[in-house]
Design a protein around this motif. Structure first.
Motif, PDB file in Angstrom:
ATOM      1  N   ALA A   1      50.543  18.138 -39.605  1.00 28.74           N
ATOM      2  CA  ALA A   1      50.892  17.389 -38.404  1.00 28.74           C
ATOM      3  C   ALA A   1      52.129  16.516 -38.612  1.00 28.74           C
TER       4      ALA A   1
ATOM      5  N   HIS B   1      47.239  20.676 -36.017  1.00 28.05           N
ATOM      6  CA  HIS B   1      47.659  20.105 -34.747  1.00 28.05           C
ATOM      7  C   HIS B   1      48.959  19.330 -34.925  1.00 28.05           C
TER       8      HIS B   1
ATOM      9  N   GLN C   1      51.032  15.935 -32.594  1.00 25.00           N
ATOM     10  CA  GLN C   1      51.130  15.084 -31.423  1.00 25.00           C
ATOM     11  C   GLN C   1      52.521  14.497 -31.349  1.00 25.00           C
TER      12      GLN C   1
END
Length: 351
Positions: free
Chosen positions: A252, A276, A278
């Motif tokens: 990430a 993931h 973000q």
């Protein structure tokens, strides 16, 4: 009946060696004597530690076959109907055998085949961690004479994957390129970007050994240890951000660094699997006019072109291999790959 040694992965961090019959090629198939067969990170994540699926395919992907989806070797026999390859030809194997009829197969991207017949070597059909392999003739690519069998094994997945990402970003001589994550795919991406003439290559990783390996091979102009000030260093070296950023970390923080480390109108390619990321859509993507590409393996045609480009560029993927093991020591090879304390690991065969 002739038998051969073959490696299987029971899914509990071990390797099981078996004596199995040497296969016979059928219609449109060839029998290949293995010369080199790589170990990929996906083998470790999805098979070696445990037989796992993915979010889109929750059932286990591995079907109890001979492992190894990076095969390269020499044809010893051909079945009926083969028209393009002959015994003694040196070949690598595109590691997904597709249905041949879906839209993705028609484009040459068997990796994204949607047909029921899709089968990956080493996952749903026998792979290259054995003395012999039966492959479909249509899945073969001729190995140029200037490339070694180890080169071919690396091209059949890792190098091909990096090649697709670099070409999808359309890297050229006017581009500064940031590579985040310097494992085998990251090193390969830097090599391909160098071959395409990138004016500046910057590599980032958390592991000093990987930075040292990149330095020894001369694959980057600047090497930056992952740290809170890495982003500022990247921006200083690139007048505000790289033209192209390739995340090969699958992490990430690495993915975010690749995005934020690209400049205005930057092209960002995510190559690292799983996990993931973000980010602020407006600040990190829209307002900077950046583009994000997801890239998964490559096409049959691009893998073949990759071979020719490497030959013309006089680049040798095998220089990135850190460890070689005979088939009999496949257990050691997998344990090392799973530890992460290595570069590319390859099973080699004495003939």
């Amino acid at each position: 009946m002739h038998t051969m040694l073959a490696a299987y992965l029971p899914g509990n961090d071990t390797v099981e060696m078996r004596q199995v019959p040497v296969p016979t090629p059928g219609i449109g198939q060839v029998l290949i004597r293995m010369r080199a067969s790589g170990i990929c990170g996906s083998d470790v994540h999805y098979i070696y530690h445990g037989h796992r699926g993915t979010a889109s395919h929750p059932e286990p992907l591995y079907q109890g076959v001979v492992n190894g989806h990076e095969p390269c070797g020499q044809i010893v026999a051909v079945g009926d109907g083969c028209r393009h390859f002959r015994p003694d030809d040196r070949v690598l194997v595109y590691h997904i055998s597709g249905c041949g009829f879906c839209a993705n197969c028609r484009r040459g991207y068997q990796i994204s085949c949607t047909g029921r017949q899709k089968a990956a070597y080493g996952w749903q059909r026998d792979g290259g961690h054995a003395e012999f392999l039966v492959a479909e003739e249509r899945d073969l690519i001729a190995l140029p004479d200037s490339l070694t069998y180890e080169d071919g094994a690396f091209i059949s997945c890792g190098i091909g994957t990096a090649y697709e990402g670099v070409t999808r970003a359309d890297v050229s001589g006017s581009d500064s390129v940031l590579v985040v994550g310097l494992g085998p795919i990251g090193m390969a991406a830097a090599m391909i970007a160098k071959g395409r003439g990138a004016k500046r290559i910057i590599g980032v990783d958390t592991q000093p050994a990987r930075l040292d390996a990149m330095r020894a091979l001369g694959l980057a102009d600047y090497l930056i240890p992952a740290s809170p000030d890495a982003l500022e260093q990247i921006r200083e070296l690139t007048r505000g951000g790289a033209d192209v950023a390739l995340d090969c970390s699958g992490n990430a923080a690495g993915r975010l660094l690749a995005l934020q480390g690209s400049g205005d109108w930057g092209r960002v390619v995510y190559l690292g699997e799983t996990g993931h990321v973000q980010f602020e859509v407006s600040a990190d993507l829209m307002h900077r006019q950046r583009r994000i590409f997801g890239s998964w393996v490559t096409s049959l045609a691009n893998m073949e072109k990759c071979c020719h480009d490497l030959e013309d560029w006089k680049l040798k993927p095998h220089t990135m291999i850190s460890h070689r093991f005979p088939l009999e020591r496949a257990d050691e090879a997998y344990a090392l790959m799973a530890s992460g304390r290595c570069g590319k690991v390859v099973i080699t065969f004495d003939v």
